[in-house]
Design an enzyme around this catalytic site. Structure first.
Site, PDB file in Angstrom:
ATOM      1  CB  THR A  74     -24.954 -12.875  67.259  1.00 20.67           C
ATOM      2  OG1 THR A  74     -25.984 -13.870  67.188  1.00 20.67           O
ATOM      3  CG2 THR A  74     -23.971 -13.236  68.355  1.00 20.67           C
ATOM      4  CG  ASN A 152     -35.990 -16.318  70.340  1.00 19.03           C
ATOM      5  OD1 ASN A 152     -35.951 -15.466  71.234  1.00 19.03           O
ATOM      6  ND2 ASN A 152     -35.359 -17.473  70.441  1.00 19.03           N
ATOM      7  CD  GLN A 182     -37.538 -14.354  65.708  1.00 17.41           C
ATOM      8  OE1 GLN A 182     -38.338 -14.382  64.775  1.00 17.41           O
ATOM      9  NE2 GLN A 182     -36.514 -15.188  65.781  1.00 17.41           N
ATOM     10  N   GLY A 205     -30.847 -10.043  59.008  1.00 15.72           N
ATOM     11  CA  GLY A 205     -31.545 -10.135  57.728  1.00 15.72           C
ATOM     12  C   GLY A 205     -32.249 -11.464  57.500  1.00 15.72           C
ATOM     13  CG  HIS A 206     -30.843 -15.309  59.255  1.00 20.25           C
ATOM     14  ND1 HIS A 206     -31.282 -16.476  59.819  1.00 20.25           N
ATOM     15  CD2 HIS A 206     -30.151 -14.661  60.213  1.00 20.25           C
ATOM     16  CE1 HIS A 206     -30.859 -16.536  61.076  1.00 20.25           C
ATOM     17  NE2 HIS A 206     -30.162 -15.442  61.337  1.00 20.25           N
ATOM     18  CB  THR A 242     -14.278  -5.117  53.472  1.00 19.47           C
ATOM     19  OG1 THR A 242     -12.923  -4.695  53.597  1.00 19.47           O
ATOM     20  CG2 THR A 242     -14.785  -4.818  52.071  1.00 19.47           C
ATOM     21  CB  CYS A 330     -29.386 -20.918  69.811  1.00 16.54           C
ATOM     22  SG  CYS A 330     -29.816 -19.740  68.561  1.00 16.54           S
TER      23      CYS A 330
HETATM   24  N1  PMP Z   1     -32.038 -12.418  68.750  1.00 17.58           N
HETATM   25  C1  PMP Z   1     -33.152 -13.118  68.493  1.00 17.58           C
HETATM   26  C2  PMP Z   1     -34.428 -12.746  69.166  1.00 17.58           C
HETATM   27  C3  PMP Z   1     -33.098 -14.192  67.591  1.00 17.58           C
HETATM   28  O1  PMP Z   1     -34.211 -14.897  67.351  1.00 17.58           O
HETATM   29  C4  PMP Z   1     -31.871 -14.514  66.971  1.00 17.58           C
HETATM   30  C5  PMP Z   1     -31.768 -15.672  66.002  1.00 17.58           C
HETATM   31  N2  PMP Z   1     -32.316 -16.869  66.471  1.00 17.58           N
HETATM   32  C6  PMP Z   1     -30.742 -13.746  67.285  1.00 17.58           C
HETATM   33  C7  PMP Z   1     -30.878 -12.699  68.169  1.00 17.58           C
HETATM   34  C8  PMP Z   1     -29.399 -14.039  66.682  1.00 17.58           C
HETATM   35  O2  PMP Z   1     -29.408 -13.794  65.316  1.00 17.58           O
HETATM   36  P1  PMP Z   1     -28.170 -14.253  64.414  1.00 17.58           P
HETATM   37  O3  PMP Z   1     -27.989 -15.709  64.667  1.00 17.58           O
HETATM   38  O4  PMP Z   1     -28.604 -13.946  63.029  1.00 17.58           O
HETATM   39  O5  PMP Z   1     -26.992 -13.464  64.836  1.00 17.58           O
END
Ligand code: PMP
Length: 409
Positions: A74, A152, A182, A205-206, A242, A330
């Site tokens: 994001t 996504n 993705q 990363g997640h 930081t 989301c």
């Molecule tokens: N872009 C895409 C294509 C995503 O799938 C996501 C997470 N669903 C995001 C951006 C946002 O990632 P984050 O919530 O880790 O900032």
């Protein structure tokens, strides 16, 4: 906690044990601020530099300093879009797509409200962009193209390497950004090869077995982009704050592991996903696989079951220990149909009945067996309650909706 079957990896992933192990020292003994001058802090700064090198290596060995660490995709998306817009006030046209993640979509909408001109490219019913339409959208006042790499919700892959090349051949002054959240870790991306025309690339990363709250923004040398976070001089003055050292170390480890597992991702995970789809297609009438005919990520399956409601399916899956999602995490929780499936013109009889299964290397064939066993029954149960469904005949009731629905293949 009883065993769960986790098939929501496009929402987030489990932290890999190796990633966690790599992080621990930086959450315990090596807690120093990498900007400090004393020796233990310098060792932390060295670890940060090594993490940057590891990330750069995964993208074909571009210069490590072209990668900024951020708090996630994001932030990377906001920084890329707003940063280039602020740094290049002479141009005011942006090209994007109707199927972006909200972290791009809402930024572009916000810029539109501020008077920027945004072209929103649509997709065909399979989720593909029309390259000819893309070329027509490029203008002398185009400042930025922001097109995601893989969707996504559906997993559909856009040919960003080709779109970036076309963009640069048309006008080298146009910046090309891609949200690769993705795709990183699921397909090779060589920023020195085919993908070299891309100026800016974001990911989190997640989505690849690192923790939440850390991401990357790749920025090609020479890109005019104002810092989004202003303050200290971290990241060579391009991103203040930081550094989240432990998470950055974890992200770098996760990227390394993802590269090691890339073949597995494309072969074993794809085979599981394909089996899931083919076995469910046999067992569930009036089910369509959204984006099936487009190039797709190996792990993602977006299914629409006509005449029922996605939320009901998710609750019943959850009751049986299966974690899946309808569309993006989301937007779930809202009654609005997915903007991505709407852009694909998924018929109204199916647009509310979508479920996304997204796999990872931690899934097993037994997970697929379990879903194949319980999901058709869940769909049948919900259809029993559907006003559109004739349970005795196990087919839709006759009515005008049939024309809209059109028999899925
Ligand atoms: N872009 C895409 C294509 C995503 O799938 C996501 C997470 N669903 C995001 C951006 C946002 O990632 P984050 O919530 O880790 O900032």
């Amino acid at each position: 906690m009883s065993r769960i079957i986790y098939t929501d990896n496009n929402a987030t992933t489990a932290v890999a044990p190796e990633v966690f192990q790599a992080m621990v020292p930086y959450l315990t003994d090596a807690y120093f601020n990498p900007s400090s001058m004393y020796e233990p802090a310098r060792r932390v700064a060295d670890a940060l530099a090594a993490a940057r090198i590891a990330v750069a290596r995964a993208f074909g060995g571009v210069e490590p300093k072209q990668f900024l660490f951020t708090s996630g995709a994001t932030e990377s998306n906001n920084a890329a879009i707003v940063g280039t817009v602020r740094a290049n006030p002479n141009r005011r046209h942006i090209i994007t797509t109707q199927v972006e993640h909200p972290a791009v979509l809402e930024v572009c909408r916000d810029l539109e409200r501020q008077g920027y001109d945004v072209t929103w490219l649509g997709v065909d019913p399979q989720g593909n962009l029309d390259v000819a339409e893309f070329i027509r959208a490029l203008r002398p006042d185009t400042l930025l193209v922001t097109v995601m790499h893989a969707n996504n919700e559906t997993g559909v892959i856009f040919p960003v390497e080709e779109l970036a090349r076309i963009t640069k051949e048309t006008d080298p002054a146009i910046y090309f950004h891609t949200d690769a959240t993705q795709s990183v870790g699921k397909m090779p991306i060589d920023l020195t090869g085919e993908y070299r025309y891309i100026d800016l690339l974001s990911f989190s990363g997640h989505k690849l077995h690192a923790p939440k709250g850390v991401g990357v923004l790749y920025m090609q040398r020479g890109t005019r982009c104002r810092p989004y976070l202003i303050g200290g001089h971290q990241e060579e003055g391009r991103r203040a704050g930081t550094e989240n050292v432990s998470h950055i170390i974890g992200l770098a480890k996760a990227v390394e592991l993802a590269m090691e597992h890339l073949d597995e991702e494309t072969v074993r995970v794809r085979a599981m996903r394909d089996r899931l789809e083919s076995e469910l297609s046999v067992r569930i009438p009036w089910m369509q696989v959204n984006g099936a005919a487009a190039p797709r990520l190996p792990n993602t399956s977006n299914l629409s079951c006509h005449f029922i409601e996605g939320e009901g399916m998710l609750f019943q899956l959850s009751d049986r220990g299966i974690c899946a999602s309808s569309g993006s995490a989301c937007t779930s929780g809202s009654l609005e149909p997915s903007h991505v499936l709407m852009a694909l013109h998924v018929p109204f009889t199916a647009v509310h009945g979508s479920v996304r299964f997204s796999l990872s290397r931690y899934n097993t064939e037994a997970d697929i067996d379990h879903i194949v066993e319980v999901f058709p029954e869940i769909v049948a149960n919900l259809r029993r309650l559907s006003p559109y469904w004739d349970d005795a005949g196990n087919e839709p009731r006759p009515g005008p909706w049939l024309e809209e629905a059109a028999q899925p293949s």
